[in-house]
Design a protein around this motif. Sequence first.
Motif, short mmCIF file in Angstrom:
data_model
loop_
_atom_site.label_atom_id
_atom_site.label_comp_id
_atom_site.label_asym_id
_atom_site.label_seq_id
_atom_site.Cartn_x
_atom_site.Cartn_y
_atom_site.Cartn_z
N ASP A 107 78.86 196.75 49.34
CA ASP A 107 78.52 195.90 48.20
C ASP A 107 78.90 194.44 48.47
O ASP A 107 78.21 193.53 48.01
CB ASP A 107 79.22 196.40 46.94
CG ASP A 107 78.76 195.65 45.70
OD1 ASP A 107 77.55 195.70 45.40
OD2 ASP A 107 79.60 194.99 45.06
N ARG B 82 76.12 191.43 48.24
CA ARG B 82 76.24 190.32 47.30
C ARG B 82 76.38 188.96 47.99
O ARG B 82 75.77 187.98 47.58
CB ARG B 82 77.45 190.54 46.39
CG ARG B 82 77.32 191.74 45.48
CD ARG B 82 78.57 191.90 44.64
NE ARG B 82 78.76 190.74 43.75
CZ ARG B 82 79.86 190.53 43.02
NH1 ARG B 82 80.86 191.40 43.07
NH2 ARG B 82 79.95 189.46 42.25
N TYR B 83 77.17 188.91 49.05
CA TYR B 83 77.55 187.60 49.59
C TYR B 83 76.90 187.26 50.94
O TYR B 83 76.88 186.09 51.32
CB TYR B 83 79.07 187.53 49.74
CG TYR B 83 79.80 187.86 48.47
CD1 TYR B 83 79.60 187.09 47.32
CD2 TYR B 83 80.66 188.95 48.38
CE1 TYR B 83 80.25 187.39 46.13
CE2 TYR B 83 81.32 189.26 47.21
CZ TYR B 83 81.12 188.49 46.08
OH TYR B 83 81.76 188.80 44.91
N GLY C 35 72.87 188.56 49.83
CA GLY C 35 72.59 187.99 48.52
C GLY C 35 73.13 186.58 48.39
O GLY C 35 73.63 186.00 49.36
N ASP D 290 75.24 185.56 45.60
CA ASP D 290 76.32 185.46 44.62
C ASP D 290 77.36 184.44 45.10
O ASP D 290 77.59 184.30 46.30
CB ASP D 290 77.00 186.81 44.41
CG ASP D 290 76.14 187.79 43.62
OD1 ASP D 290 74.96 187.45 43.34
OD2 ASP D 290 76.62 188.88 43.30
#
Length: 619
Positions: free
Chosen positions: A466, A470-471, A474, A476
């Motif tokens: 995850d 996310r980072y 993604g 975020d």
Amino acid sequence: MRVSPLLLALALGGACATAVAAPAPAPADWSARERKQLVQYEVNLAAPESRWLEIVMTVERPRGRRSDLALPAWIPGSYLIRDFARNLDGVEATDLAGVSLPVERLDKQTWRIGHGGKSFRVRYRVWADEPGVRTSVVDDRHATLNGPGLFLYLVGETERPAELRFTGLPAGWTVHGALPQPSPGTLRASSYDVLVDSPLELGAPVVHAWDEGGTRVELVFSAPGGSNADPERLARELKPLVHAFAEAMGGLPTSRYVFLILADEKSDGGLEHADSTLMRVSRDMFHDDAGYRRALHLAGHEFFHLWNAKRLRDAALVPYDYSREDYSRLLWFHEGFTETVEDQMLVRAGATGPDQFLQELAIAWTAYLQKPGRNHVPLTQASVEAWVKQYKPSPGHFSTTVSYYEKGHLAGVCLDLELRLRSRGKGSLVGVFRRLMASHGARGKGITFEDIVAAASAEAGSDVRDFFRRYIEGTDELPLPAQLARMGVDVEIRAPSAGESSPLAARRKQGWTGIVFTDNAIRSVAPGSPAELAGLMPGDEVIAVAARRTRTGEEATERLMDHAPGQSVEVALFRGGRLVQRTLTIADDPRKVFRFGLSRTPEPAVRELRDAWLAVTAK
């Protein structure tokens, strides 16, 4: 702390089967089989003042009745098409008896030799007048040579061993680099990849050498135009840094490593190689401790590439395609995470204290948050776009992307903290690299995104996919402040320039325009800023503020900061040779300045985690 054999023996599942071309040492003498495959290069340096390098390439046992020869379009580690062939001239081919052979130029960097299956020899010359860590230069004082811009390769046959011989060396010149020299001026490489991954410095440099756990480490310092550096001090400060890396990674994966440092009028950083690095630094930057520290930072970054990017190499770059762009989605890992480990090793080596480390991290985080493009695209995409946005950005680059070095470094810090927090101090980012070396690097396998996730999950003791979703894949916002608070670090947020005493800093506390200048022209305009709302554009040349002439960007900034938030000011500028007037309203500065410091009252378990991270203990 030297890593235990048990940890080094760990291997992860799902290994990629792509083989990395290992920098195998060349033998003291070629075997009969190797000699049949050997490609020989001779470089004549009898007239260095001309800047021409006369090169002869000999192939005694070619395959088929014709061979294609090409010069790389780029140099690995620097993701820009450089078209080295623009410096190459006069390709001629003969058999070994001197009879001319047909030569056909197929494209900008490829030539076809019609040899009829016979041994052949190709003569050409290369213009070398471009100082730098990616290019080559020769003059009457020294030569810095990078193989991709010099040596033609047999297309489809880069696995052949190579021998390089220099003739006509000026008196007093010697040859330095990672390639073994069975005799002065003669060097050997186990393949073309190894040949061009080994930059050379020729001249009369200062050499310091020492042993690190059985590996010979050399500092070759060349300052043909003079320098205020003390090479002995450089070597003295490099030793504990090299030792810190070796201790953290369980030893060095090579028998010899060479720091080639060129002190020159200008600096352009460094470039990694399998068993060496070439660094070009300012010759006059060593007047204080800060200059040596900058050199140490650069050396640490390039040295960790001994593992990351060289022995741990993106499977997509195996083998290299020298003819065109070679795309990777892992440059945030190869470059950004290398910066993360570089900073940690400076702490372990005693070159950086915990307070200074946190101060520099806070400066980096503050600067990062002021980048409007920091979350515009994922790091994986920024890696792919390196060929067009990292090395030759458009004016809009400022607001549409972020450097995979800068964000990759901070993402690496966040991942390191995530692993330490989840594992209660048992895992770390360095541990990820140790695992990947055991499962891939030591076995000559290329790595993939999934391999990195698997190694990080093993370090954490739980699935960290995850985090990467996310980072890394993604956009975020990175969770650094919250993670630091959990690690016993105080996070303070201040207004810009708070605590600064200079008059300009005091005025800047009052307002913000969103303009970044280059000389007297606007380089970038922050989205949503007063400058954008006023219709100012990148490229505008500001010539007056509030009817007062300004000659530089600094002067324009000073005149703008004479006005408080809410006040409007007239700005005169040239746009494409046309005089334009705009009205700009100063705004309150929305930016934040971060300060990180050691908490004095952390819980014992938190203090233990923090002390391990900041090298108070060994993990």
